[in-house]
Enzyme design. Structure first.
Site, PDB file in Angstrom:
ATOM      1  N   HIS A   1      20.163 -23.844   7.919  1.00  0.00           N
ATOM      2  CA  HIS A   1      21.431 -23.126   7.739  1.00  0.00           C
ATOM      3  C   HIS A   1      21.861 -22.445   9.028  1.00  0.00           C
ATOM      4  CE1 HIS A   1      19.406 -19.189   7.706  1.00  0.00           C
ATOM      5  NE2 HIS A   1      18.474 -19.750   6.942  1.00  0.00           N
TER       6      HIS A   1
ATOM      7  N   CYS B   1      13.101 -20.556   6.478  1.00  0.00           N
ATOM      8  CA  CYS B   1      14.177 -21.507   6.770  1.00  0.00           C
ATOM      9  C   CYS B   1      14.296 -21.775   8.267  1.00  0.00           C
ATOM     10  CB  CYS B   1      15.505 -20.964   6.244  1.00  0.00           C
ATOM     11  SG  CYS B   1      15.593 -20.894   4.431  1.00  0.00           S
TER      12      CYS B   1
END
Length: 198
Positions: free
Chosen positions: A158, A174
């Site tokens: 992301h 992440c």
């Protein structure tokens, strides 16, 4: 009105906790068992970028069906190859703070979201009960402008609005990119794009 005040308070508490967390030095174990200390995120850091280099896809993938993404945690780089080999991209990334937050192996893109919402994982909420249960799209959202959801629960590639995180061990698992880079990668990838984290 009470709910609005509660939401504003939760958001302020979340942002304050995030700022405090970002300002604290981060510790992470390296492969050799030594401790790497990430300095205050506000300090300028000079990095050796010799390991940030282009790679060939063949040692990592059998084919390029649906395109391929390779994330190298050590060099903090993401590589993308299109299925017809006409496009190759190399992006700097943020990576997980510690080895226990890092997941390695093969996965794939299962969902693409522009303007994603963010929810802390149960373990994040346990460590940080003051964090809000939900942050909608916008400048306060930790997922930035775009997110590629992987087949692993809670793991994403992301964007980030906090550009100081790129090139650092700064995530809870992440892989983060500059918003302009995730926007480009978002357009290049498909649901089904293969992903390998090493």
């Amino acid at each position: 009105m009470t709910n609005e005040r509660s939401t504003n308070f939760d958001r302020r508490a979340f942002l304050a906790a995030g700022a405090a967390f970002a300002g604290a030095p981060a510790l992470a174990q390296t492969e050799l068992g030594t401790t790497e200390v990430e300095r205050d995120i506000n300090e300028a850091v000079v990095r050796n970028i010799s390991s940030f280099r282009s790679l060939d896809w063949r040692p990592y993938f059998d084919n390029l069906n649906n395109g391929a993404v390779l994330v190298d945690i050590t060099s903090r780089a993401l590589h993308y190859w299109s299925s017809d080999e006409s496009v190759y991209k190399l992006y700097p990334t943020s990576v997980p703070l510690t080895e226990d937050l890092t997941k390695k192996g093969r996965t794939r893109v299962v969902r693409k979201v522009e303007g994603p919402s963010w929810r802390p994982t149960p373990s994040m909420k346990k460590r940080n009960p003051e964090w809000p249960d939900h942050v909608g799209p916008g400048p306060d959202n930790p997922l930035g402008t775009h997110a590629l959801y992987l087949s692993w629960t809670y793991y994403r590639i992301h964007g980030t609005h906090d550009t100081r995180k790129i090139g650092r061990r700064s995530s809870n698992g992440c892989i983060g990119l500059y918003n302009e880079h995730i926007s480009e990668l978002f357009a290049l990838t498909n649901v089904g794009t293969q992903v390998l984290l090493i």
